[in-house]
Write an enzyme that holds these catalytic residues in place. Structure first.
Site, PDB file in Angstrom:
ATOM      1  N   PHE A  15      10.896 124.090  33.674  1.00  0.00           N
ATOM      2  CA  PHE A  15       9.812 125.028  33.401  1.00  0.00           C
ATOM      3  C   PHE A  15       9.529 125.794  34.681  1.00  0.00           C
ATOM      4  O   PHE A  15       9.978 125.386  35.760  1.00  0.00           O
ATOM      5  CB  PHE A  15       8.556 124.294  32.917  1.00  0.00           C
ATOM      6  CG  PHE A  15       7.930 123.410  33.969  1.00  0.00           C
ATOM      7  CD1 PHE A  15       6.938 123.901  34.803  1.00  0.00           C
ATOM      8  CD2 PHE A  15       8.358 122.101  34.145  1.00  0.00           C
ATOM      9  CE1 PHE A  15       6.380 123.105  35.788  1.00  0.00           C
ATOM     10  CE2 PHE A  15       7.793 121.297  35.139  1.00  0.00           C
ATOM     11  CZ  PHE A  15       6.807 121.802  35.962  1.00  0.00           C
ATOM     12  N   SER A 241      -1.197 119.571  40.662  1.00  0.00           N
ATOM     13  CA  SER A 241      -0.371 118.427  40.305  1.00  0.00           C
ATOM     14  C   SER A 241       0.378 118.711  39.008  1.00  0.00           C
ATOM     15  O   SER A 241      -0.212 119.151  38.027  1.00  0.00           O
ATOM     16  CB  SER A 241      -1.266 117.196  40.157  1.00  0.00           C
ATOM     17  OG  SER A 241      -0.824 116.380  39.109  1.00  0.00           O
ATOM     18  N   LYS A 242       1.689 118.438  39.052  1.00  0.00           N
ATOM     19  CA  LYS A 242       2.535 118.704  37.885  1.00  0.00           C
ATOM     20  C   LYS A 242       2.065 117.895  36.684  1.00  0.00           C
ATOM     21  O   LYS A 242       2.209 118.294  35.554  1.00  0.00           O
ATOM     22  CB  LYS A 242       3.973 118.288  38.209  1.00  0.00           C
ATOM     23  CG  LYS A 242       4.913 119.455  38.340  1.00  0.00           C
ATOM     24  CD  LYS A 242       6.340 118.962  38.457  1.00  0.00           C
ATOM     25  CE  LYS A 242       6.791 119.004  39.899  1.00  0.00           C
ATOM     26  NZ  LYS A 242       8.072 118.445  40.186  1.00  0.00           N
ATOM     27  N   ARG A 243       1.522 116.712  36.963  1.00  0.00           N
ATOM     28  CA  ARG A 243       1.127 115.842  35.866  1.00  0.00           C
ATOM     29  C   ARG A 243      -0.269 116.173  35.342  1.00  0.00           C
ATOM     30  O   ARG A 243      -0.506 116.147  34.158  1.00  0.00           O
ATOM     31  CB  ARG A 243       1.205 114.376  36.294  1.00  0.00           C
ATOM     32  CG  ARG A 243       2.623 113.823  36.226  1.00  0.00           C
ATOM     33  CD  ARG A 243       2.662 112.353  36.587  1.00  0.00           C
ATOM     34  NE  ARG A 243       2.060 112.098  37.892  1.00  0.00           N
ATOM     35  CZ  ARG A 243       0.923 111.443  38.092  1.00  0.00           C
ATOM     36  NH1 ARG A 243       0.251 110.975  37.067  1.00  0.00           N
ATOM     37  NH2 ARG A 243       0.464 111.254  39.313  1.00  0.00           N
ATOM     38  N   LYS A 244      -1.185 116.494  36.257  1.00  0.00           N
ATOM     39  CA  LYS A 244      -2.578 116.632  35.824  1.00  0.00           C
ATOM     40  C   LYS A 244      -3.026 118.069  35.564  1.00  0.00           C
ATOM     41  O   LYS A 244      -3.951 118.303  34.806  1.00  0.00           O
ATOM     42  CB  LYS A 244      -3.503 116.001  36.872  1.00  0.00           C
ATOM     43  CG  LYS A 244      -3.331 114.498  36.945  1.00  0.00           C
ATOM     44  CD  LYS A 244      -4.499 113.855  37.705  1.00  0.00           C
ATOM     45  CE  LYS A 244      -4.034 112.716  38.566  1.00  0.00           C
ATOM     46  NZ  LYS A 244      -4.227 112.923  39.993  1.00  0.00           N
TER      47      LYS A 244
END
Ligand code: GLU
Length: 483
Positions: A15, A241-244
Site C-alpha cells: 500500500f 504507526s502503520k498498525r494504529k
C-alpha cells in the site's frame, strides 16, 4: 528536460503510506516547478518485498492521486550488476574489508563497550573473501561527514558514531547504503528529497558516493542536494504507526476521498503557500513550491482536518460531477472500479436514478466522503426502513408526545398540499399544538421515515418519497412501538 532530476524510491509494502505519498508529492511539485524530471524507482531488493502484488499498486495509486511520473518505474533489482560492479570497485580501492565474525561473536565482544556497534575486529586481519565473509566499509576513524540539507542546513555527522557498516552480505546481497547511492548516481539524480527517517542513513550514502568518486574506472559524479522532509505525526505527536493510524492512501481512496483533496492536504504537511487560504489548487502549489520553504518541525497528520477539507471539495463539485464521481459508492454495477470496503445496501432494481439525481444537491452539502452517502440515502431505496434502534427508542418508542405527533401527522399529511412549504407549515402548527418546537416536532417524522435522526433535509425528502409512502411509514413506526 534540462531541469533537476528527482526520484521517488518506495520500498514495496502493498500500500502507499501517506508519508511516502507526501514525499512523492514534494518531489513532483519540485520537478514541475523547475521543469525537472521525476523518476519512479521501486526498491525491491529486499527478497521478501520482491513480490509483484506489492509492486503493481504503486504506480496505480500515484496515477489516482494525479501524480504523473516522467521516467520509470524502474526496479532496483534490475540494477544488480551495477551494485555488484560498484562493490568490486570499492573492494579494489581498499574501502572495504572482509569480515568473518558471526553475530554471536560480535555480541560477545562488544558487550559493555562504550561505543555500540561493530568493533573493527577484522579491519586489519586481512581476512580472505569467501562465501562466509561480509564486506564492511572502513569508516574513517576521525573527522565528520557533512550533509548539505536544503531544509536543515549543513549537518555534521562525526565518524566515531558510525560503525564499519556492512555493504555486502556474505550471501552477496548489496545493502541499502550502497544500492541506494549507486542507483542515484546511475540515474543522475540531482536532488534527493525524502523523509526525515532516512536522515541518519544519509552520511553512509555520502561516504559511498565520495568513495566511488575516488575509485579507478568509476566516473566522478557530483553529490546530489539533500532535502529531508519533516516527520508526519499523529495526535499524540508520535510517528504515524502503520498498525494504529490510518496511513494507506488506498483506504482513503476507498472511503471516497477525492484525490485533489488529499493532494491539497498532503501539500500542507510541512509546507504552505503564501496567504491564509487552505484550499489551494495544485497549480498554485506548483507555482509556489520551493524546497527551501519546507519546515523542519514535525507535521501533524490530522485525519479530522483532512475529512473536513474533503467535505469542502465535495461541496465545490457541480451536481453532475458529484453524481458521476460518487457512482462507485452508489451504483457499483455501472462502474469499472469499485471500492473494496463498501457494500452498497440496495440492489440495482431498488436503486432509483431519478431520485438520486434529485437529492444529489442536498446530500452533496452534507457528506464529507462519498462512502457516507449510502447510509444517508438508503431509506429512499429500501422497502424496509433501515431503523437505528437506539434512535428509534429515544425519538419514538419512549416518547409519548412524539407518538402523538405521528398520529396527528398521519391525519394532516393525508390532505396537505405536497410541497416543502406546506409540509413545513403543517409540521410547525402540529408541533405547536403539542408544545413542541419545530426541531422536536420533526424528529419523530424523520425517524419514522428514514430510520435515524440525521440525514438530508426532511421536507425535501418527504416530497420526493411521496405522500402514500410517507403516511405509510408514519403508521408502521407507530405499529413498531407496540411490536
Ligand atoms: N526505499 C527506501 C524507503 O522507502 C529509501 C527511500 C529513499 O532513499 O528515498 O525507505
Amino acid at each position: 528536460m534540462s531541469g533537476p532530476r528527482v526520484r521517488f524510491a518506495p520500498s514495496p509494502t502493498g500500500f502507499l503510506h501517506v508519508g511516502s505519498a507526501r514525499s512523492c508529492l514534494f518531489n513532483w511539485l519540485f520537478a514541475r516547478h523547475n521543469d525537472g524530471t521525476l523518476v519512479l524507482r521501486i526498491e525491491d531488493t529486499d527478497a521478501e518485498r520482491n513480490r509483484p502484488d506489492l509492486i503493481e499498486g504503486i504506480p496505480l495509486t500515484l496515477t489516482w492521486l494525479g501524480i504523473d511520473i516522467d521516467e520509470g518505474p524502474y526496479l532496483q533489482s534490475s540494477f544488480l550488476p551495477q551494485h555488484k560492479a560498484s562493490a568490486e570497485a570499492l573492494w579494489e580501492g581498499a574501502y572495504l574489508y572482509a569480515c568473518d565474525c558471526t553475530r554471536e561473536q560480535i555480541d560477545e565482544r562488544i558487550k559493555g563497550n562504550a561505543k555500540p556497534g561493530y568493533d573493527g575486529f577484522c579491519r586489519d586481519r586481512s581476512v580472505p573473501r569467501s562465501e562466509t565473509t561480509a564486506l564492511r566499509f572502513r569508516v574513517p576513524d576521525t573527522g565528520v561527514t557533512v550533509v548539505h540539507d536544503l531544509i536543515r542546513g549543513d549537518v555534521e555527522f562525526p565518524h566515531d558514531s558510525y560503525e564499519d557498516f556492512v555493504v555486502v552480505r556474505s550471501n552477496g546481497t548489496v545493502l541499502f547504503p550502497l544500492a541506494n547511492a549507486v542507483d542515484d548516481r546511475e540515474m543522475n539524480i540531482t536532488h534527493v528529497v525524502r523523509g526525515e527517517d532516512l536522515f541518519p542513513t544519509t552520511p553512509k550514502q555520502v561516504m559511498m558516493w565520495l568513495a566511488l568518486n575516488e575509485c579507478k574506472n568509476i566516473d566522478e559524479v557530483a553529490l546530489p542536494a539533500y532535502a529531508h522532509l519533516p516527520m508526519l505525526v499523529n495526535e499524540q505527536r508520535k510517528k504515524l504507526s502503520k498498525r494504529k493510524d490510518p496511513v494507506a492512501v488506498e483506504s482513503y481512496r476507498d472511503e471516497g476521498y477525492l484525490p485533489e483533496a488529499l493532494i491539497n492536504y498532503l501539500s500542507l504537511l510541512g509546507w504552505s503557500p503564501r496567504g491564509e487560504e487552505e484550499i489551494v489548487p495544485v497549480a498554485t502549489s506548483i507555482e509556489e513550491f520551493r524546497l527551501e520553504d519546507v519546515s523542519h518541525s514535525p507535521a501533524f497528520f490530522d485525519v479530522k482536518k483532512l475529512r473536513h477539507m474533503n467535505g469542502e471539495y465535495i461541496r465545490r463539485l457541480s451536481v453532475n460531477d458529484f453524481i458521476e464521481r460518487s457512482a462507485p459508492w452508489v451504483r457499483p454495477w455501472s462502474t469499472s472500479w469499485n471500492p473494496s470496503s463498501v457494500a452498497v445496501p440496495w440492489t440495482e432494481q431498488q436503486f432509483d436514478e431519478k431520485i438520486y439525481e434529485d437529492i444529489a444537491e442536498l446530500i452533496k452539502e452534507r457528506v464529507a466522503t462519498f462512502g457516507e452517502i449510502p447510509e444517508m440515502v438508503s431509506f429512499f431505496f429500501l422497502a424496509d426502513v433501515p431503523f437505528d434502534e437506539a434512535s428509534f427508542d429515544k425519538t419514538i418508542r419512549n416518547d409519548e408526545v412524539a407518538q402523538q405527533m405521528l398520529r396527528s401527522s398521519i391525519e394532516r399529511f393525508a390532505s396537505v398540499p405536497w410541497d416543502t412549504d406546506s409540509l413545513h407549515e403543517a409540521t410547525l402548527s402540529l408541533g405547536e399544538a403539542l408544545g413542541l418546537p419545530l426541531r422536536k416536532a420533526q424528529a419523530p417524522l424523520r425517524c419514522a421515515v428514514t430510520g435515524t435522526t440525521i440525514g438530508p433535509p426532511l421536507f425535501e425528502s418527504l416530497v420526493l418519497l411521496g405522500r402514500d409512502l410517507v403516511v405509510e411509514r408514519f403508521r408502521l413506526a407507530l405499529e413498531r412501538v407496540n411490536a
